[in-house]
Design an enzyme around this catalytic site. Sequence first.
Site, PDB file in Angstrom:
ATOM      1  N   LYS A  11     108.899  10.823  39.008  1.00 26.86           N
ATOM      2  CA  LYS A  11     107.932  11.771  39.569  1.00 26.86           C
ATOM      3  C   LYS A  11     108.396  12.298  40.938  1.00 26.86           C
ATOM      4  CE  LYS A  11     103.861   9.794  37.202  1.00 26.86           C
ATOM      5  NZ  LYS A  11     102.521   9.167  37.417  1.00 26.86           N
ATOM      6  N   TYR A  51      99.164  16.418  31.117  1.00 29.80           N
ATOM      7  CA  TYR A  51      98.124  15.422  31.402  1.00 29.80           C
ATOM      8  C   TYR A  51      96.755  15.840  30.855  1.00 29.80           C
ATOM      9  CZ  TYR A  51     100.972  12.301  34.297  1.00 29.80           C
ATOM     10  OH  TYR A  51     101.891  11.374  34.739  1.00 29.80           O
ATOM     11  N   PHE A  59      90.442  12.223  39.038  1.00 31.88           N
ATOM     12  CA  PHE A  59      91.721  12.358  39.752  1.00 31.88           C
ATOM     13  C   PHE A  59      92.596  13.482  39.185  1.00 31.88           C
ATOM     14  CE2 PHE A  59      92.266   8.942  36.555  1.00 31.88           C
ATOM     15  CZ  PHE A  59      93.321   9.452  35.801  1.00 31.88           C
ATOM     16  N   ARG A 104     107.415   0.397  40.120  1.00 25.80           N
ATOM     17  CA  ARG A 104     106.253   0.785  40.925  1.00 25.80           C
ATOM     18  C   ARG A 104     106.049  -0.154  42.108  1.00 25.80           C
ATOM     19  NH1 ARG A 104     102.581   2.828  35.804  1.00 25.80           N
ATOM     20  NH2 ARG A 104     102.914   5.073  36.106  1.00 25.80           N
ATOM     21  N   ASN A 114     102.859   7.267  42.069  1.00 26.30           N
ATOM     22  CA  ASN A 114     103.364   5.981  41.577  1.00 26.30           C
ATOM     23  C   ASN A 114     104.732   6.054  40.883  1.00 26.30           C
ATOM     24  OD1 ASN A 114     102.502   7.178  39.271  1.00 26.30           O
ATOM     25  ND2 ASN A 114     100.985   5.626  38.716  1.00 26.30           N
ATOM     26  N   HIS A 117     106.492   7.940  35.211  1.00 28.11           N
ATOM     27  CA  HIS A 117     105.635   8.011  34.020  1.00 28.11           C
ATOM     28  C   HIS A 117     106.394   7.409  32.856  1.00 28.11           C
ATOM     29  CE1 HIS A 117     103.110   9.545  30.778  1.00 28.11           C
ATOM     30  NE2 HIS A 117     104.255   9.814  30.165  1.00 28.11           N
ATOM     31  N   GLU A 128     104.890  13.682  23.769  1.00 27.81           N
ATOM     32  CA  GLU A 128     105.433  13.978  25.102  1.00 27.81           C
ATOM     33  C   GLU A 128     106.897  14.431  25.036  1.00 27.81           C
ATOM     34  OE1 GLU A 128     102.448  10.869  27.424  1.00 27.81           O
ATOM     35  OE2 GLU A 128     104.594  10.438  27.356  1.00 27.81           O
TER      36      GLU A 128
HETATM   37  N1  UDP Z   1      96.180   8.268  38.338  1.00 25.93           N
HETATM   38  C1  UDP Z   1      95.578   8.513  39.558  1.00 25.93           C
HETATM   39  N2  UDP Z   1      94.434   7.820  39.886  1.00 25.93           N
HETATM   40  C2  UDP Z   1      93.884   6.892  39.047  1.00 25.93           C
HETATM   41  C3  UDP Z   1      94.514   6.637  37.818  1.00 25.93           C
HETATM   42  C4  UDP Z   1      95.652   7.351  37.494  1.00 25.93           C
HETATM   43  O1  UDP Z   1      96.031   9.347  40.326  1.00 25.93           O
HETATM   44  O2  UDP Z   1      92.862   6.290  39.398  1.00 25.93           O
HETATM   45  C5  UDP Z   1      97.395   9.020  38.000  1.00 25.93           C
HETATM   46  C6  UDP Z   1      98.669   8.188  38.187  1.00 25.93           C
HETATM   47  O3  UDP Z   1      99.715   9.033  38.657  1.00 25.93           O
HETATM   48  C7  UDP Z   1      98.939   7.717  36.775  1.00 25.93           C
HETATM   49  C8  UDP Z   1      98.506   8.946  35.953  1.00 25.93           C
HETATM   50  O4  UDP Z   1      97.347   9.419  36.634  1.00 25.93           O
HETATM   51  O5  UDP Z   1     100.292   7.369  36.589  1.00 25.93           O
HETATM   52  C9  UDP Z   1      98.172   8.671  34.509  1.00 25.93           C
HETATM   53  O6  UDP Z   1      97.259   7.602  34.452  1.00 25.93           O
HETATM   54  P1  UDP Z   1      97.375   6.482  33.327  1.00 25.93           P
HETATM   55  O7  UDP Z   1      96.115   5.689  33.374  1.00 25.93           O
HETATM   56  O8  UDP Z   1      97.762   7.133  32.024  1.00 25.93           O
HETATM   57  O9  UDP Z   1      98.538   5.541  33.889  1.00 25.93           O
HETATM   58  P2  UDP Z   1     100.072   5.331  33.475  1.00 25.93           P
HETATM   59  O10 UDP Z   1     100.172   5.449  31.975  1.00 25.93           O
HETATM   60  O11 UDP Z   1     100.873   6.397  34.199  1.00 25.93           O
HETATM   61  O12 UDP Z   1     100.414   3.949  33.978  1.00 25.93           O
END
Ligand code: UDP
Length: 143
Positions: A11, A51, A59, A104, A114, A117, A128
Amino acid sequence: MAVERTLSIIKPDAVAKNAIGDIISRFEKAGLKVVGARMMHLSREQAEGFYDVHKERPFFNDLVEFMISGPALVQVLEGEDAIAKNRDIMGATNPKEAAPGTIRADFAVSIDENAVHGSDAPETAEREIAFFFGDDGVCPRTR
Ligand code: UDP
């Protein structure tokens, strides 16, 4: 265990930290192979579409702004059990909960920014990968 493909994104925060090589070397050391790679500065439409599943979440707007804040490296990783293996190497979504030694834990500062992805299931990996690479963007390893 089957050979799988998964979508990985380094990212914009991790690209800005110049951590691309460090992150890819973790994938390679774990036996994952890069079979597709595109450096991309995502458009708003691309970030929103990618997304889409989160569009009702509070968020969402901040996530889209973050994902278009700079270039990202979009990749396809291939290997045994690639989807779960990549998620293990990435660590938990919230870096404060990510196990030591995960990407992470080492590179992310917050749950919003974070570092990486990774697809979370075979169906999402397929969607994807098609989203960014279509039918012809992946280069199978021939040796
Ligand atoms: N995210 C965020 N706030 C939150 C949860 C998620 O900004 O409270 C963002 C974060 O960048 C995350 C992405 O949304 O990686 C997608 O969320 P997901 O729950 O799918 O997590 P991931 O699969 O990336 O671990």
